[in-house]
Design a protein around this motif. Structure first.
Motif, PDB file in Angstrom:
ATOM      1  N   ALA A   1       2.018  -9.005   8.382  1.00 34.20           N
ATOM      2  CA  ALA A   1       0.863  -8.138   8.211  1.00 34.20           C
ATOM      3  C   ALA A   1       0.815  -7.666   6.769  1.00 34.20           C
ATOM      4  CB  ALA A   1       0.943  -6.935   9.153  1.00 34.20           C
ATOM      5  N   SER A   2      -0.373  -7.644   6.225  1.00 31.13           N
ATOM      6  CA  SER A   2      -0.582  -7.158   4.867  1.00 31.13           C
ATOM      7  C   SER A   2      -1.427  -5.897   4.954  1.00 31.13           C
ATOM      8  CB  SER A   2      -1.297  -8.218   4.026  1.00 31.13           C
ATOM      9  OG  SER A   2      -1.587  -7.696   2.746  1.00 31.13           O
ATOM     10  N   ILE A   3      -0.932  -4.806   4.416  1.00 26.75           N
ATOM     11  CA  ILE A   3      -1.610  -3.521   4.501  1.00 26.75           C
ATOM     12  C   ILE A   3      -1.979  -3.056   3.098  1.00 26.75           C
ATOM     13  CG2 ILE A   3      -1.416  -1.115   5.229  1.00 26.75           C
ATOM     14  CD1 ILE A   3      -1.422  -3.040   7.526  1.00 26.75           C
ATOM     15  N   THR A   4      -3.259  -2.861   2.849  1.00 24.06           N
ATOM     16  CA  THR A   4      -3.729  -2.336   1.571  1.00 24.06           C
ATOM     17  C   THR A   4      -4.139  -0.892   1.789  1.00 24.06           C
ATOM     18  OG1 THR A   4      -4.533  -4.503   0.954  1.00 24.06           O
ATOM     19  CG2 THR A   4      -5.354  -2.627  -0.314  1.00 24.06           C
ATOM     20  N   MET A   5      -3.583   0.034   0.991  1.00 26.58           N
ATOM     21  CA  MET A   5      -3.771   1.452   1.283  1.00 26.58           C
ATOM     22  C   MET A   5      -4.291   2.239   0.075  1.00 26.58           C
ATOM     23  SD  MET A   5      -0.378   2.236   3.579  1.00 26.58           S
ATOM     24  CE  MET A   5      -1.083   3.685   4.298  1.00 26.58           C
ATOM     25  N   PHE A   6      -5.116   3.207   0.389  1.00 29.83           N
ATOM     26  CA  PHE A   6      -5.522   4.231  -0.567  1.00 29.83           C
ATOM     27  C   PHE A   6      -5.240   5.582   0.087  1.00 29.83           C
ATOM     28  CE2 PHE A   6      -8.088   0.620  -1.566  1.00 29.83           C
ATOM     29  CZ  PHE A   6      -8.258   0.649  -2.945  1.00 29.83           C
ATOM     30  N   ALA A   7      -4.738   6.586  -0.694  1.00 35.84           N
ATOM     31  CA  ALA A   7      -4.490   7.913  -0.127  1.00 35.84           C
ATOM     32  C   ALA A   7      -4.938   8.984  -1.094  1.00 35.84           C
ATOM     33  CB  ALA A   7      -3.015   8.100   0.196  1.00 35.84           C
TER      34      ALA A   7
ATOM     35  N   THR B   1     -15.514   9.904  -6.949  1.00 37.05           N
ATOM     36  CA  THR B   1     -15.181  10.573  -8.200  1.00 37.05           C
ATOM     37  C   THR B   1     -13.678  10.713  -8.381  1.00 37.05           C
ATOM     38  OG1 THR B   1     -15.244  12.781  -7.223  1.00 37.05           O
ATOM     39  CG2 THR B   1     -17.322  11.857  -8.044  1.00 37.05           C
ATOM     40  N   GLN B   2     -12.913  10.316  -7.391  1.00 34.11           N
ATOM     41  CA  GLN B   2     -11.470  10.481  -7.459  1.00 34.11           C
ATOM     42  C   GLN B   2     -10.805   9.247  -8.031  1.00 34.11           C
ATOM     43  OE1 GLN B   2      -9.891  11.599  -3.705  1.00 34.11           O
ATOM     44  NE2 GLN B   2     -11.562  12.985  -3.226  1.00 34.11           N
ATOM     45  N   ARG B   3      -9.650   9.481  -8.618  1.00 28.64           N
ATOM     46  CA  ARG B   3      -8.829   8.370  -9.041  1.00 28.64           C
ATOM     47  C   ARG B   3      -8.148   7.789  -7.811  1.00 28.64           C
ATOM     48  NH1 ARG B   3      -5.353  11.414 -13.496  1.00 28.64           N
ATOM     49  NH2 ARG B   3      -5.190  12.773 -11.670  1.00 28.64           N
ATOM     50  N   THR B   4      -8.061   6.491  -7.748  1.00 29.88           N
ATOM     51  CA  THR B   4      -7.447   5.852  -6.586  1.00 29.88           C
ATOM     52  C   THR B   4      -6.422   4.820  -7.021  1.00 29.88           C
ATOM     53  OG1 THR B   4      -9.135   4.126  -6.488  1.00 29.88           O
ATOM     54  CG2 THR B   4      -9.548   6.123  -5.209  1.00 29.88           C
ATOM     55  N   VAL B   5      -5.526   4.515  -6.130  1.00 35.01           N
ATOM     56  CA  VAL B   5      -4.551   3.462  -6.359  1.00 35.01           C
ATOM     57  C   VAL B   5      -4.486   2.620  -5.089  1.00 35.01           C
ATOM     58  CG1 VAL B   5      -2.629   4.903  -5.596  1.00 35.01           C
ATOM     59  CG2 VAL B   5      -2.205   2.901  -7.029  1.00 35.01           C
ATOM     60  N   GLU B   6      -4.438   1.308  -5.240  1.00 38.03           N
ATOM     61  CA  GLU B   6      -4.393   0.407  -4.102  1.00 38.03           C
ATOM     62  C   GLU B   6      -2.989  -0.144  -3.939  1.00 38.03           C
ATOM     63  OE1 GLU B   6      -7.554  -2.468  -3.804  1.00 38.03           O
ATOM     64  OE2 GLU B   6      -6.193  -3.947  -2.930  1.00 38.03           O
TER      65      GLU B   6
ATOM     66  N   ALA C   1       4.830  -6.153  13.358  1.00 41.41           N
ATOM     67  CA  ALA C   1       4.507  -6.485  11.969  1.00 41.41           C
ATOM     68  C   ALA C   1       3.622  -5.418  11.346  1.00 41.41           C
ATOM     69  CB  ALA C   1       3.813  -7.841  11.909  1.00 41.41           C
ATOM     70  N   ARG C   2       2.693  -4.896  12.141  1.00 42.77           N
ATOM     71  CA  ARG C   2       1.786  -3.857  11.650  1.00 42.77           C
ATOM     72  C   ARG C   2       2.568  -2.606  11.257  1.00 42.77           C
ATOM     73  NH1 ARG C   2      -1.161  -3.476  16.129  1.00 42.77           N
ATOM     74  NH2 ARG C   2      -2.356  -5.328  15.502  1.00 42.77           N
ATOM     75  N   GLU C   3       3.526  -2.217  12.096  1.00 47.42           N
ATOM     76  CA  GLU C   3       4.316  -1.022  11.815  1.00 47.42           C
ATOM     77  C   GLU C   3       5.151  -1.201  10.551  1.00 47.42           C
ATOM     78  OE1 GLU C   3       6.504  -0.601  15.403  1.00 47.42           O
ATOM     79  OE2 GLU C   3       4.853   0.344  16.521  1.00 47.42           O
ATOM     80  N   VAL C   4       5.753  -2.378  10.413  1.00 48.17           N
ATOM     81  CA  VAL C   4       6.562  -2.652   9.222  1.00 48.17           C
ATOM     82  C   VAL C   4       5.696  -2.641   7.965  1.00 48.17           C
ATOM     83  CG1 VAL C   4       7.998  -4.371   8.078  1.00 48.17           C
ATOM     84  CG2 VAL C   4       8.265  -3.962  10.530  1.00 48.17           C
ATOM     85  N   ALA C   5       4.495  -3.219   8.077  1.00 45.21           N
ATOM     86  CA  ALA C   5       3.600  -3.274   6.919  1.00 45.21           C
ATOM     87  C   ALA C   5       3.137  -1.888   6.496  1.00 45.21           C
ATOM     88  CB  ALA C   5       2.384  -4.149   7.248  1.00 45.21           C
ATOM     89  N   VAL C   6       2.827  -1.038   7.467  1.00 45.85           N
ATOM     90  CA  VAL C   6       2.399   0.330   7.145  1.00 45.85           C
ATOM     91  C   VAL C   6       3.538   1.092   6.466  1.00 45.85           C
ATOM     92  CG1 VAL C   6       1.749   2.549   8.147  1.00 45.85           C
ATOM     93  CG2 VAL C   6       0.605   0.464   8.899  1.00 45.85           C
ATOM     94  N   ASP C   7       4.758   0.954   6.990  1.00 48.50           N
ATOM     95  CA  ASP C   7       5.903   1.617   6.366  1.00 48.50           C
ATOM     96  C   ASP C   7       6.102   1.123   4.933  1.00 48.50           C
ATOM     97  OD1 ASP C   7       6.383   3.056   8.646  1.00 48.50           O
ATOM     98  OD2 ASP C   7       7.957   1.721   9.395  1.00 48.50           O
ATOM     99  N   ASN C   8       5.925  -0.187   4.738  1.00 46.04           N
ATOM    100  CA  ASN C   8       6.081  -0.772   3.414  1.00 46.04           C
ATOM    101  C   ASN C   8       5.030  -0.248   2.452  1.00 46.04           C
ATOM    102  OD1 ASN C   8       5.230  -3.559   1.672  1.00 46.04           O
ATOM    103  ND2 ASN C   8       7.377  -2.934   1.626  1.00 46.04           N
ATOM    104  N   ALA C   9       3.782  -0.158   2.919  1.00 46.32           N
ATOM    105  CA  ALA C   9       2.703   0.345   2.075  1.00 46.32           C
ATOM    106  C   ALA C   9       2.905   1.818   1.735  1.00 46.32           C
ATOM    107  CB  ALA C   9       1.359   0.147   2.778  1.00 46.32           C
TER     108      ALA C   9
END
Length: 221
Positions: A9-15, A29-34, A163-171
């Motif tokens: 699983a590949s997880i792309t995240m912004f927070a 208007t916010q700065r973001t990081v992917e 796989a989803r859980e591992v990917a989220v933890d990794n992201a």
């Protein structure tokens, strides 16, 4: 069989960064990081699918057709004897074609024809260790065509979840690291977008399943 299925699983995240209240401003208007997280899960294939068939030839179309039916009936009976359920056996094709005999000297048609009648069936083998016996039994009883052998996983949901859980933890770990490098606090996840998935059969007859997801984590100013 020791073959393994890989689920990733590949997880792309912004927070949101906790510097400013997320809801008090437009996200644009916010700065973001992917951040992209990757998760992998492994499982052993538990299902095999094989397609077997027969091609009979005769100058008499009726005989060719009858011979094909007879062979497939015998193969079907043997599969049933091996414990394969009717729902796991399906006829996939019946084809008829002919070729004209030609005089070897002149190359002209002689007026005689040879008829080909082919039939094939798809067999789902749920006791995967018996797949070799299934193929050999079909061949021993008249099948003269093997169209393919594929391995798969009957229930991929558990592997996808892992796989989803591992990917989220990794992201999340990557996002936290970036926040630490920037000297800011990591905020909340504001959106998650799933990208979809695909499956593949790796070289060597092993079954495989791929899964890709994405989540978006935006950081405020």
């Amino acid at each position: 069989m020791k073959n393994k299925i890989l689920v990733w699983a590949s997880i792309t995240m912004f927070a949101l960064m906790a510097v400013m209240p997320a809801m008090a401003q437009d996200i644009s208007t916010q700065r973001t990081v992917e951040v992209t997280g990757v998760g992998m899960a492994f499982g052993t294939p538990d299902t095999a699918t094989v397609e077997v068939g027969v091609d009979m030839q005769d100058a008499d179309f009726g005989k060719a057709f009858e011979s094909t039916n007879d062979v497939m009936a015998v193969v079907l009976g043997k599969m049933t004897e091996m414990g394969i359920e009717p729902k796991d056996i399906q006829t996939t094709a019946i084809n008829v074609w002919f070729e004209d005999n030609r005089d070897p000297q002149s190359g002209m048609p002689t007026g005689d024809r040879i008829y080909h009648v082919t039939q094939s069936m798809r067999i789902v083998v749920r006791e995967i260790d018996t797949v070799g016996d299934v193929i050999s039994t079909a061949v021993e009883n008249g099948a003269n065509q093997i169209y393919g052998l594929n391995f798969s996983f009957s229930d991929s949901e558990a592997l996808q979840t892992e796989a989803r859980e591992v990917a989220v933890d990794n992201a999340r770990a990557k996002a936290q690291h970036l926040a630490d490098l920037m000297g800011v606090e990591l905020g909340d996840v504001v959106s998650i977008v799933e990208l979809g998935g695909s499956s593949h059969i790796p070289v060597g007859g092993r079954g495989g399943y791929d899964w890709m997801e994405s989540a978006v984590v935006s950081y405020g100013k």
